[in-house]
Design a protein around this motif. Sequence first.
Motif, PDB file in Angstrom:
ATOM      1  N   MET A 145       0.454  -1.208   0.350  1.00 18.98           N
ATOM      2  CA  MET A 145      -0.235   0.295   0.014  1.00 18.98           C
ATOM      3  C   MET A 145       1.020   1.115  -0.247  1.00 18.98           C
ATOM      4  SD  MET A 145      -2.824  -1.580   2.542  1.00 18.98           S
ATOM      5  CE  MET A 145      -3.515  -2.630   2.978  1.00 18.98           C
ATOM      6  N   PHE A 146       2.581   1.160   0.352  1.00 19.11           N
ATOM      7  CA  PHE A 146       2.665   2.008   0.855  1.00 19.11           C
ATOM      8  C   PHE A 146       3.370   2.503  -1.215  1.00 19.11           C
ATOM      9  CE2 PHE A 146       3.368   0.980   4.560  1.00 19.11           C
ATOM     10  CZ  PHE A 146       3.366   1.837   5.594  1.00 19.11           C
ATOM     11  N   SER A 147       4.044   3.852  -1.325  1.00 18.23           N
ATOM     12  CA  SER A 147       4.373   4.197  -3.075  1.00 18.23           C
ATOM     13  C   SER A 147       5.139   3.518  -2.428  1.00 18.23           C
ATOM     14  CB  SER A 147       3.784   6.201  -3.212  1.00 18.23           C
ATOM     15  OG  SER A 147       5.013   6.424  -2.915  1.00 18.23           O
ATOM     16  N   PRO A 148       6.399   3.513  -3.981  1.00 18.83           N
ATOM     17  CA  PRO A 148       7.789   3.492  -3.910  1.00 18.83           C
ATOM     18  C   PRO A 148       8.420   4.656  -3.090  1.00 18.83           C
ATOM     19  CG  PRO A 148       6.252   2.744  -5.620  1.00 18.83           C
ATOM     20  CD  PRO A 148       5.709   2.837  -5.111  1.00 18.83           C
ATOM     21  N   ILE A 149       8.309   5.921  -3.546  1.00 19.27           N
ATOM     22  CA  ILE A 149       8.451   7.161  -3.493  1.00 19.27           C
ATOM     23  C   ILE A 149       8.575   6.744  -1.421  1.00 19.27           C
ATOM     24  CG2 ILE A 149       8.843   9.426  -3.390  1.00 19.27           C
ATOM     25  CD1 ILE A 149       8.971   8.385  -5.776  1.00 19.27           C
ATOM     26  N   LEU A 150       7.895   6.283  -1.335  1.00 13.84           N
ATOM     27  CA  LEU A 150       7.809   6.730   0.062  1.00 13.84           C
ATOM     28  C   LEU A 150       8.446   5.240   0.840  1.00 13.84           C
ATOM     29  CD1 LEU A 150       5.961   7.896   1.908  1.00 13.84           C
ATOM     30  CD2 LEU A 150       4.257   6.338   2.477  1.00 13.84           C
ATOM     31  N   VAL A 151       8.355   4.381   0.407  1.00 11.84           N
ATOM     32  CA  VAL A 151       9.634   3.236   0.950  1.00 11.84           C
ATOM     33  C   VAL A 151      11.045   3.344   0.203  1.00 11.84           C
ATOM     34  CG1 VAL A 151       9.870   0.951   0.423  1.00 11.84           C
ATOM     35  CG2 VAL A 151       7.762   1.782  -0.167  1.00 11.84           C
ATOM     36  N   GLY A 152      11.079   4.438  -0.796  1.00 10.09           N
ATOM     37  CA  GLY A 152      12.813   4.672  -1.015  1.00 10.09           C
ATOM     38  C   GLY A 152      13.177   5.065   0.582  1.00 10.09           C
ATOM     39  N   PHE A 153      12.508   6.919   0.677  1.00 12.40           N
ATOM     40  CA  PHE A 153      12.449   7.608   2.035  1.00 12.40           C
ATOM     41  C   PHE A 153      12.694   6.835   3.601  1.00 12.40           C
ATOM     42  CE2 PHE A 153      11.208  10.754  -0.813  1.00 12.40           C
ATOM     43  CZ  PHE A 153      11.955  12.124  -1.193  1.00 12.40           C
ATOM     44  N   GLN A 154      11.992   5.887   3.250  1.00 13.21           N
ATOM     45  CA  GLN A 154      12.031   5.630   5.083  1.00 13.21           C
ATOM     46  C   GLN A 154      13.350   4.165   4.581  1.00 13.21           C
ATOM     47  OE1 GLN A 154       8.579   3.194   4.511  1.00 13.21           O
ATOM     48  NE2 GLN A 154       9.035   1.164   5.707  1.00 13.21           N
ATOM     49  N   PHE A 155      13.783   4.006   3.391  1.00 12.94           N
ATOM     50  CA  PHE A 155      15.326   2.697   3.668  1.00 12.94           C
ATOM     51  C   PHE A 155      16.072   3.881   3.386  1.00 12.94           C
ATOM     52  CE2 PHE A 155      12.121  -0.395   2.895  1.00 12.94           C
ATOM     53  CZ  PHE A 155      12.445  -1.132   3.352  1.00 12.94           C
ATOM     54  N   LYS A 156      15.651   4.945   2.596  1.00 17.11           N
ATOM     55  CA  LYS A 156      16.924   5.955   2.655  1.00 17.11           C
ATOM     56  C   LYS A 156      17.633   6.204   4.112  1.00 17.11           C
ATOM     57  CE  LYS A 156      18.941  10.159   0.269  1.00 17.11           C
ATOM     58  NZ  LYS A 156      18.343  10.475  -0.564  1.00 17.11           N
ATOM     59  N   PHE A 157      16.596   6.607   4.836  1.00 20.01           N
ATOM     60  CA  PHE A 157      16.394   7.360   6.523  1.00 20.01           C
ATOM     61  C   PHE A 157      17.240   6.193   7.194  1.00 20.01           C
ATOM     62  CE2 PHE A 157      14.373   6.887  11.065  1.00 20.01           C
ATOM     63  CZ  PHE A 157      15.478   7.346  11.060  1.00 20.01           C
ATOM     64  N   MET A 158      16.385   4.753   7.315  1.00 22.62           N
ATOM     65  CA  MET A 158      16.765   3.561   7.704  1.00 22.62           C
ATOM     66  C   MET A 158      18.904   3.504   7.907  1.00 22.62           C
ATOM     67  SD  MET A 158      13.999   1.367   9.062  1.00 22.62           S
ATOM     68  CE  MET A 158      13.795   0.229   7.379  1.00 22.62           C
ATOM     69  N   PHE A 159      18.843   3.262   5.983  1.00 24.36           N
ATOM     70  CA  PHE A 159      20.051   3.356   5.565  1.00 24.36           C
ATOM     71  C   PHE A 159      21.485   4.249   6.199  1.00 24.36           C
ATOM     72  CE2 PHE A 159      18.172  -0.468   4.006  1.00 24.36           C
ATOM     73  CZ  PHE A 159      19.153  -1.875   4.788  1.00 24.36           C
ATOM     74  N   ASN A 160      20.908   5.439   6.046  1.00 31.26           N
ATOM     75  CA  ASN A 160      21.495   6.491   6.571  1.00 31.26           C
ATOM     76  C   ASN A 160      23.278   5.497   7.792  1.00 31.26           C
ATOM     77  OD1 ASN A 160      22.963   9.251   8.425  1.00 31.26           O
ATOM     78  ND2 ASN A 160      21.257   9.960   6.495  1.00 31.26           N
ATOM     79  N   ASP A 161      23.841   6.796   7.185  1.00 29.23           N
ATOM     80  CA  ASP A 161      25.531   6.119   7.725  1.00 29.23           C
ATOM     81  C   ASP A 161      25.584   6.940   9.556  1.00 29.23           C
ATOM     82  OD1 ASP A 161      25.454   8.354   6.436  1.00 29.23           O
ATOM     83  OD2 ASP A 161      27.669   7.521   5.516  1.00 29.23           O
ATOM     84  N   ASN A 162      24.468   7.831   9.412  1.00 35.28           N
ATOM     85  CA  ASN A 162      24.973   8.408  10.436  1.00 35.28           C
ATOM     86  C   ASN A 162      23.471   8.781  11.448  1.00 35.28           C
ATOM     87  OD1 ASN A 162      27.532  10.075  10.276  1.00 35.28           O
ATOM     88  ND2 ASN A 162      26.965  11.259   8.857  1.00 35.28           N
ATOM     89  N   ILE A 163      22.391   8.733  10.751  1.00 35.51           N
ATOM     90  CA  ILE A 163      20.897   8.619  11.876  1.00 35.51           C
ATOM     91  C   ILE A 163      20.227   7.934  11.807  1.00 35.51           C
ATOM     92  CG2 ILE A 163      20.863  11.241  12.271  1.00 35.51           C
ATOM     93  CD1 ILE A 163      18.692  11.331  10.236  1.00 35.51           C
ATOM     94  N   GLY A 164      20.707   6.623  10.332  1.00 39.61           N
ATOM     95  CA  GLY A 164      19.743   5.621  10.622  1.00 39.61           C
ATOM     96  C   GLY A 164      19.980   5.090  11.604  1.00 39.61           C
ATOM     97  N   LEU A 165      18.978   4.340  11.359  1.00 35.86           N
ATOM     98  CA  LEU A 165      17.783   3.022  12.792  1.00 35.86           C
ATOM     99  C   LEU A 165      18.906   2.018  12.309  1.00 35.86           C
ATOM    100  CD1 LEU A 165      16.034   3.557  14.113  1.00 35.86           C
ATOM    101  CD2 LEU A 165      14.591   1.709  12.641  1.00 35.86           C
ATOM    102  N   VAL A 166      19.507   1.306  11.545  1.00 32.01           N
ATOM    103  CA  VAL A 166      20.733   0.469  10.810  1.00 32.01           C
ATOM    104  C   VAL A 166      21.211   0.264  12.122  1.00 32.01           C
ATOM    105  CG1 VAL A 166      21.381  -0.816   9.322  1.00 32.01           C
ATOM    106  CG2 VAL A 166      19.256  -0.111   8.672  1.00 32.01           C
ATOM    107  N   ASN A 167      22.492   1.849  11.272  1.00 28.15           N
ATOM    108  CA  ASN A 167      23.128   1.873  12.247  1.00 28.15           C
ATOM    109  C   ASN A 167      23.145   2.065  14.067  1.00 28.15           C
ATOM    110  OD1 ASN A 167      25.176   1.232   9.877  1.00 28.15           O
ATOM    111  ND2 ASN A 167      25.536   3.863   9.524  1.00 28.15           N
ATOM    112  N   ASN A 168      22.223   2.620  14.064  1.00 26.50           N
ATOM    113  CA  ASN A 168      22.020   2.875  15.458  1.00 26.50           C
ATOM    114  C   ASN A 168      22.103   1.350  15.962  1.00 26.50           C
ATOM    115  OD1 ASN A 168      21.990   4.743  17.115  1.00 26.50           O
ATOM    116  ND2 ASN A 168      20.656   5.539  14.885  1.00 26.50           N
ATOM    117  N   ALA A 169      21.006   0.463  15.945  1.00 32.35           N
ATOM    118  CA  ALA A 169      20.706  -0.593  16.331  1.00 32.35           C
ATOM    119  C   ALA A 169      22.072  -1.294  16.311  1.00 32.35           C
ATOM    120  CB  ALA A 169      19.459  -1.848  15.626  1.00 32.35           C
ATOM    121  N   LEU A 170      22.668  -1.799  15.159  1.00 34.33           N
ATOM    122  CA  LEU A 170      24.006  -2.608  15.169  1.00 34.33           C
ATOM    123  C   LEU A 170      25.030  -2.203  16.183  1.00 34.33           C
ATOM    124  CD1 LEU A 170      24.295  -3.147  11.389  1.00 34.33           C
ATOM    125  CD2 LEU A 170      23.789  -4.481  12.794  1.00 34.33           C
TER     126      LEU A 170
END
Lengths: 365, 298
Positions: free
Chosen positions: B113-138
């Motif tokens: 149901m998410f537009s791909p643009i939204l998915v793109g932004f969402q993952f762009k944020f999650m994979f951001n090297d400074n503030i992203g969720l992924v790096n933070n979690a790791l």
Amino acid sequence: MATVSLEKLVKRYGAVEVVHGIDLEVADREFIALVGPSGCGKSTTLRMIAGLEPISGGNLKIGGKIVNDLPPRSRNLAMVFQSYALYPHMTVRENMGFSLKIAGQKPEEIAPQVEEAAKTLDLTHLLDRRPSQLSGGQRQRVAMGRAIVRNPEVFLFDEPLSNLDAKLRTQMRVEIKKLHAKVQSTVIYVTHDQVEAMTLADRIVIMRDGYIEQVGTPEDVFQRPQSKFVAGFIGSPPMNLKDAEVADGQLVFENGDRLPLPARFRERVTAGQKVTFGLRPDDLYPAGHGIHSGEDADVHDQDLRVILTEPLGNETLVFSDFGGAEWVGRMLNPRRLTPGDTLPFCFDLSQAHLFDRDSGRTLRG
Amino acid sequence: MKGWRPPAPFLLLLPAILVLAAVVIVPLILSLYSSFTPFRLTQPASLYMFVGFRNYARILTDLEFWTAFGRTVLLLTVALNVEMLLGLGLAMLVEKATRGQRLLRTIMMFPMMFSPILVGFQFKFMFNDNIGLVNNALQSLGLTDQAIPWLIDGTLAFTAILIAEVWSSTSVFAILILAGLLAMPKEPIEAARVDGCTPWQTFRYVTWPFIMPFAYIAMTIRSLDVARAYDIVKIMTDGGPAKRTELLWTLVSRTAYADARMGLANAMAYVAILLSILFTVYFYRKLAAARTQIAAEW
Ligand SMILES: Nc1ncnc2c1ncn2[C@@H]1O[C@H](COP(=O)(O)OP(=O)(O)OP(=O)(O)O)[C@@H](O)[C@H]1O
Ligand SMILES: [Mg+2]
């Protein structure tokens, strides 16, 4: 040795109990037919034996070993499903050889066994077809072939012939009988069709609402039904079962018509007792058109009015009026009858049955 | 003398046909034509210069194009396989659920149901090297103390895009395979169990052949999607950094608009479409074969 024992076997779906602790001992190589009206739990029982349905209570033993918790593959049995359940994406050959392939046999070992079974069932020319290219009867034979190839200790059949036309059914019935004589496995055979049950089985199990009503040889269940239910279930057309009351050594029917109390039951009933009188159509016939009028016959003559006839060629079913109800009789060497005629009928009371009306149990000793 | 009059149905459909022609067929022909010209947006007159297959010839030897092409095929292959496996797993789990299946099915469709643009932004944020969720979690878990350059390193960025793709579209597989599982007759499975199959063998020999056509339908749909993958990549990396995640369609759009070389871009686009068609035909064949196999009646 593949005996099958059901000990207080129970099946519950949630809070609903559909099989209520049934007991049954099936001997090695015995052919057992499981009959009963729709919804009485035949399939459920069979599926518990197969391991397709978890057992809710009691024990199931195969060959003396409790197998309650074994998966189907560890029970060494084969099942023929009512809907055939062939694998649609496999050819007949692959369908029949599948269990052997799963068992790890090599293709060159499998081939002769499949050919052999195909020959028995006259399927050789169909081996490379897929199930969708077969007729119902052919599919049925493939389903059978798939079971034979496994050479199991126990065969389970769930109404295997119910989708076939009458002629094919008769033919397959004979095939199954031959098959059993040949493979010598234990067979549990669910059917709606009492002719199948009578002709095939060593013993018949009659089920009703999740209980076993009677177990016996075909003669047993036909000649000595233990209950009103069995009496009405076995036999075609069904036994005449009419309510009556005992008075002055006679049976008094609803409208006051009377029949003498058959000698056999005289000691077993008390005056005023409410009973159900049972007489098979074979034992109610227009005078001179019956099966037997032997020495032991206890024939009561009575004039009856004919309501309706059903000519079947070699015999005619005669519906007539007595005791305020409709009775069906069987006329051998038939002659033409016109509805409305009144003619002398014979009630062969030596063949009569009597059941207690409340408990439904037989009053025979 | 009566003049010829077109039949009424044709007349009634004419407005629709005209509109369709205007918005679909004309641009299609125009773009095909322009792929045979050196058309540049900045030089409108170049549209009228016919150069034959020169654009196509140029693409054939263009390393940048073939790199993007190869990367797209790689993305397609990996994404489809991963989605297929995950979708299958999900579908089988949901099919096993005895209660709440409806709810699970609805939840399963959320990513679609998410537009791909939204998915793109969402993952762009999650994979951001400074503030992203992924790096933070790791880092919080103590698995690493560095900032992993997810969207900067070529392979990592490709992986990140892949994850976004998979997250957004696994449900296509899951839904279709679940439909297959629910439509499947139960008797052959029971027959297989009696025939001696372990659960794995039952799946391998009976269930899988049956749901294969459904998986191929999903594959066909998704191969079209991925072969024209654009939005997610555009947002997450925009083909960068330094073209390390360039896919066919980001390359096409860059050529068309940034470089203004419309003719060449259109030629690339037609080659890309060819790729889509090839994948579609391939899966369609597979689908047809799988359908005959199970003697499907649809
Ligand atoms: N999955 C189920 N959940 C709840 N009840 C069930 C289920 N399966 C069967 N039953 C019930 O169990 C009873 C016995 O069913 P079963 O299928 O054994 O009947 P049957 O004797 O084989 O009938 P038939 O001759 O029509 O095949 C029926 O009353 C049926 O409604
Ligand atoms: Mg049944």
